[in-house]
Design a protein around this motif. Structure first.
Motif, PDB file in Angstrom:
ATOM      1  N   LEU A   1       2.964  -5.080  -5.613  1.00 52.94           N
ATOM      2  CA  LEU A   1       1.554  -5.453  -5.735  1.00 52.94           C
ATOM      3  C   LEU A   1       1.419  -6.891  -6.220  1.00 52.94           C
ATOM      4  O   LEU A   1       0.548  -7.633  -5.758  1.00 52.94           O
ATOM      5  CB  LEU A   1       0.839  -4.493  -6.689  1.00 52.94           C
TER       6      LEU A   1
ATOM      7  N   HIS B   1       4.270   1.557  -0.714  1.00 55.41           N
ATOM      8  CA  HIS B   1       5.331   1.668  -1.718  1.00 55.41           C
ATOM      9  C   HIS B   1       4.938   1.136  -3.097  1.00 55.41           C
ATOM     10  O   HIS B   1       5.732   1.223  -4.036  1.00 55.41           O
ATOM     11  CB  HIS B   1       6.577   0.916  -1.235  1.00 55.41           C
ATOM     12  N   GLY B   2       3.725   0.590  -3.220  1.00 53.90           N
ATOM     13  CA  GLY B   2       3.325  -0.043  -4.469  1.00 53.90           C
ATOM     14  C   GLY B   2       3.293   0.885  -5.671  1.00 53.90           C
ATOM     15  O   GLY B   2       3.560   0.455  -6.793  1.00 53.90           O
ATOM     16  N   GLU B   3       2.982   2.152  -5.440  1.00 55.01           N
ATOM     17  CA  GLU B   3       2.913   3.099  -6.563  1.00 55.01           C
ATOM     18  C   GLU B   3       4.275   3.287  -7.214  1.00 55.01           C
ATOM     19  O   GLU B   3       4.399   3.329  -8.444  1.00 55.01           O
ATOM     20  CB  GLU B   3       2.372   4.451  -6.084  1.00 55.01           C
ATOM     21  N   ASN B   4       5.326   3.392  -6.393  1.00 55.30           N
ATOM     22  CA  ASN B   4       6.680   3.576  -6.922  1.00 55.30           C
ATOM     23  C   ASN B   4       7.387   2.257  -7.210  1.00 55.30           C
ATOM     24  O   ASN B   4       8.357   2.223  -7.975  1.00 55.30           O
ATOM     25  CB  ASN B   4       7.522   4.390  -5.937  1.00 55.30           C
ATOM     26  N   HIS B   5       6.913   1.194  -6.593  1.00 54.04           N
ATOM     27  CA  HIS B   5       7.516  -0.134  -6.793  1.00 54.04           C
ATOM     28  C   HIS B   5       6.381  -1.120  -7.093  1.00 54.04           C
ATOM     29  O   HIS B   5       5.993  -1.913  -6.236  1.00 54.04           O
ATOM     30  CB  HIS B   5       8.291  -0.562  -5.547  1.00 54.04           C
ATOM     31  N   PRO B   6       5.829  -1.072  -8.306  1.00 56.11           N
ATOM     32  CA  PRO B   6       4.617  -1.863  -8.622  1.00 56.11           C
ATOM     33  C   PRO B   6       4.804  -3.371  -8.497  1.00 56.11           C
ATOM     34  O   PRO B   6       3.818  -4.094  -8.369  1.00 56.11           O
ATOM     35  CB  PRO B   6       4.298  -1.458 -10.063  1.00 56.11           C
TER      36      PRO B   6
ATOM     37  N   CYS C   1       0.820  -1.210   0.000  1.00 48.99           N
ATOM     38  CA  CYS C   1       0.000   0.000   0.000  1.00 48.99           C
ATOM     39  C   CYS C   1       0.856   1.264   0.000  1.00 48.99           C
ATOM     40  O   CYS C   1       0.564   2.233  -0.711  1.00 48.99           O
ATOM     41  CB  CYS C   1      -0.922   0.001   1.221  1.00 48.99           C
TER      42      CYS C   1
END
Length: 232
Positions: free
Chosen positions: A118, A110-115, A108
């Motif tokens: 996910l 860091h997923g945007e910068n490190h997909p 949740c």
């Protein structure tokens, strides 16, 4: 002799002993952003007895050391099954639910910068479900049948055991593929420079989960099941 003392920083304890994070989490001791603090000071901030907290940490450490000095391949089949159940099956039932919230948090945050995180979260969810179902089936059905067959290898029991062993090995192979995918996604659990304490914890415990699972599968495939095959 333990290197962990009251003066050891909380973050260093978690690095050395990843499962201690569960203890600190339950005590509401910050091991992540506020982890660069001596254990005695962190305990005092939470109005806890530092010696009691250290003793709890050392119990976790002692358990790990006791398990690492055993050669289960020399055990008889009954003892080997009990060892697998106690160390690996019970271990999975304890570890997988405890690890899940850390993986969710990291995905949740860091997923945007490190997909890739996910996808790691998705794989872990699948792996958790499969391993818990798999070990429950072994405990309730397959292991009792294997032990019965080892003591009384009748043709009837042989017909029951043979397909079950094949099915378990296929399930082991699938779990291995999921773990290999996690390793590939994380580039062999290589952390980014900006990784926070929870990020580091997740990678350390995923690496330990991989190690334990492969040891677990090895004991079953190449020891317990090989003993069954001799009688098939």
């Amino acid at each position: 002799m333990s290197r962990l003392t009251l003066d050891t920083q909380v973050c260093d304890i978690v690095t050395e002993l990843p499962q201690s994070a569960d203890l600190f989490r339950s005590l509401r001791i910050d091991f992540c952003c506020g982890g660069k603090i001596a254990l005695k000071d962190a305990a005092k901030e939470r109005k806890l007895n530092p010696e009691e907290v250290l003793n709890s940490v050392k119990k976790i450490e002692e358990k790990r050391e006791q398990q690492s000095g055993i050669d289960p391949t020399s055990f008889g089949s009954k003892t080997l099954v009990s060892y697998i159940q106690e160390k690996y099956h019970t271990g999975l039932r304890e570890e997988l639910p405890l690890l899940a919230p850390y993986i969710t948090k990291v995905a949740c945050v860091h997923g945007e910068n490190h997909p890739h995180l996910l996808r790691v979260q998705e794989i872990f969810k699948e792996l958790r479900s499969e391993l818990l179902d798999h070990t429950a089936d072994e405990d309730a059905n397959v292991f009792p049948l294997i032990l019965e067959f080892s003591e009384n290898p009748t043709p009837e029991l042989k017909e029951k055991v043979k397909p079950l062993v094949t099915e378990l090995e296929q399930e082991h192979e699938h779990a291995g593929k999921l773990l290999f995918e996690i390793r590939d996604l994380t580039n062999n659990f290589t952390l980014p420079d900006e990784a926070c304490g929870t990020y580091r914890l997740v990678y350390a415990r995923l690496a330990q989960l991989e190690k334990d699972t492969f040891e677990h599968v090895h004991l079953e495939n190449n020891n317990l099941f090989d003993r069954v095959r001799v009688a098939l």
